[in-house]
Design a protein around this motif. Structure first.
Motif, mmCIF file in Angstrom:
data_model
loop_
_atom_site.group_PDB
_atom_site.id
_atom_site.type_symbol
_atom_site.label_atom_id
_atom_site.label_comp_id
_atom_site.label_asym_id
_atom_site.label_seq_id
_atom_site.Cartn_x
_atom_site.Cartn_y
_atom_site.Cartn_z
ATOM 1 N N SER A 13 41.986 19.463 59.349
ATOM 2 C CA SER A 13 41.238 20.692 59.084
ATOM 3 C C SER A 13 41.459 21.607 57.993
ATOM 4 O O SER A 13 40.860 22.564 57.640
ATOM 5 N N SER A 16 39.644 20.884 53.030
ATOM 6 C CA SER A 16 38.697 21.836 52.107
ATOM 7 C C SER A 16 39.488 22.782 51.509
ATOM 8 O O SER A 16 38.740 23.221 50.372
ATOM 9 N N LYS A 17 40.894 23.074 51.939
ATOM 10 C CA LYS A 17 41.473 23.924 51.125
ATOM 11 C C LYS A 17 42.117 23.407 49.665
ATOM 12 O O LYS A 17 42.994 22.526 50.118
ATOM 13 N N THR A 224 41.136 12.445 55.404
ATOM 14 C CA THR A 224 40.923 13.837 55.831
ATOM 15 C C THR A 224 39.591 14.461 55.517
ATOM 16 O O THR A 224 39.352 15.790 55.895
ATOM 17 N N ASP A 226 35.956 15.923 54.660
ATOM 18 C CA ASP A 226 34.965 16.369 55.683
ATOM 19 C C ASP A 226 33.838 17.038 55.286
ATOM 20 O O ASP A 226 34.131 17.323 53.846
ATOM 21 N N ASP A 227 33.168 17.554 55.923
ATOM 22 C CA ASP A 227 31.911 18.378 55.410
ATOM 23 C C ASP A 227 32.298 19.534 54.786
ATOM 24 O O ASP A 227 31.786 20.118 53.893
ATOM 25 N N SER A 228 33.494 20.414 55.311
ATOM 26 C CA SER A 228 34.026 21.408 54.772
ATOM 27 C C SER A 228 34.275 21.268 53.337
ATOM 28 O O SER A 228 34.365 22.039 52.600
ATOM 29 N N TRP A 229 34.944 20.008 52.987
ATOM 30 C CA TRP A 229 35.312 19.765 51.487
ATOM 31 C C TRP A 229 34.112 19.895 50.824
ATOM 32 O O TRP A 229 34.071 20.481 49.399
ATOM 33 N N GLN A 231 31.336 21.390 51.282
ATOM 34 C CA GLN A 231 30.867 22.836 51.161
ATOM 35 C C GLN A 231 31.650 23.686 50.060
ATOM 36 O O GLN A 231 31.229 24.477 49.307
ATOM 37 N N ALA A 232 33.100 23.436 50.324
ATOM 38 C CA ALA A 232 34.099 23.990 49.299
ATOM 39 C C ALA A 232 33.845 23.638 47.867
ATOM 40 O O ALA A 232 33.933 24.659 46.892
ATOM 41 N N ARG A 249 27.539 15.342 49.811
ATOM 42 C CA ARG A 249 27.690 14.914 51.173
ATOM 43 C C ARG A 249 27.549 13.312 51.283
ATOM 44 O O ARG A 249 28.242 12.638 51.960
#
Length: 360
Positions: A13, A16-17, A224, A226-229, A231-232, A249
């Motif tokens: 989770s 992406s940070k 780990t 995912d799509d949040s990565w 977008q980040a 993507r």
């Protein structure tokens, strides 16, 4: 599931940070960490690999596996930190502090301020650049706006192209050939340094953006990501179209399929900015990178210039210099809007200077 990225415990989770990597300077000289990178823990304290304490602060450092403790000695000062404990022993006395030494990724990390101050090193924090400033003596010489020492001897052959030459940067980084540019309209660092848009305030913004970009771009884990990565990473770049998000993507899917795991960082240099004459600025950066795992040595980075013909040994750190292209779609007072260009590449204009030993 938690995994380790350059010493950071990350969950899916949080993939992406970008890790908050911390820079360090001592007595006006930038320090580069020898292996794992320093980081800020949940208590907002900077933890550094214990090897850094030994090499930078001149202390003797040991490891006692049975007690899971780290003895540190310099002159008549003796410190013992125990993994997972907030109580240290200093010259035989128990001393409580507000964070703890940790073991991550096979590396021992210790709290920098606590250890440094006991060893007689003054510590300050520059929040604008996420840099720890260590001081053991008054600086002898002129410094740049970031407090780094300027040298006036043994200069690179193109020293006139820069506003000043730093004591902690090698001549080969200065002498790396410029990226593709317009011969008449391009401008070297010494020329742009006096222009309003290239203020320290704007440069601090650009440098932080490049670091954030590098923290995502060069830290990829198939377990780990995912799509949040996606977008980040997309958010760090000058966005011309959604086509790039689609390509990012596609890369995420390839990372999972090819079991790609990468660790690394970019350390951009604010005094080395070159305008190419075609509308983009290029910030020269020091980088370290290693490919922990992959099946096929293709498209290991999200980089259109990735050299598929080069062979990278798994687990080995590669170090060098590169130019990161920056651009904006804003006219007028554009300084604060400069972001990483969609065509930025680690390999369009670069130099490998060292391949370190593998971390076992």
């Amino acid at each position: 599931m938690a995994v380790l990225v350059n010493g950071f415990a990350l969950t899916a989770s949080a993939a992406s940070k970008p890790p908050t990597f911390v820079g360090a300077m001592m007595d006006g000289m930038k320090l580069w960490f020898p292996d794992a990178q320093a980081f800020v823990d949940d208590n907002q304290r900077t933890l550094v690999p214990v090897r850094f304490v030994a090499e930078a602060l001149g202390a003797k450092v040991g490891w006692e596996a049975e007690s899971q403790s780290v003895p540190i000695q310099k002159d008549d000062q003796r410190i013992r930190l125990t993994i997972g404990s907030k109580v240290a022993t200093v010259n035989g006395e128990d001393v409580a502090f507000d964070t703890q030494a940790v073991m991550q990724g096979g590396r021992t990390f210790v709290p920098l301020r606590f250890v440094s101050e006991i060893l007689g090193v003054a510590v300050e924090w520059d929040g604008k650049t996420n840099t720890v400033l260590l001081s053991t003596k008054p600086l002898d010489g002129k410094t740049d706006p970031w407090g780094r020492l300027i040298r006036t001897t043994d200069l690179p052959s193109n020293a006139a192209d820069y506003p000043y030459i730093l004591a902690d940067i090698s001549n080969e980084m200065y002498e790396l050939a410029y990226p593709y540019h317009h011969e008449e309209r391009s401008k070297v660092s010494a020329t742009v340094a006096s222009q309003t848009e290239y203020s320290k305030q704007n440069k601090d913004i650009w440098i932080e953006r490049v670091k954030t970009f590098g923290s995502l771009w060069l830290n990829v884990d198939y377990r780990t990501i995912d799509d949040s990565w996606a977008q980040a990473l997309f958010a760090t770049k000058m966005q011309n179209s959604d086509g790039e998000l689609r390509r990012i993507r596609e890369y995420v899917s390839w990372v999972k399929e090819n079991h790609i795991h990468i660790e690394g960082y970019l350390d951009p240099e604010p005094s080395m900015i070159f305008y190419d004459g075609f509308g983009s600025d290029n910030i020269r950066a020091h980088f370290r990178l290693r490919f922990v795992s992959y099946d096929k040595s293709e498209r290991l980075l999200y980089d259109q210039w990735f050299p598929n013909d080069l062979s990278f040994e798994k687990g080995k750190w590669y170090e060098g210099y590169t130019d990161i292209q920056m651009s904006t779609n804003v006219g007028g007072d554009w300084g604060s809007t400069l972001k990483v260009s969609p065509t930025a590449s680690l390999f369009s204009n670069y130099m490998f200077v060292k391949a370190a030993e593998k971390d076992e």
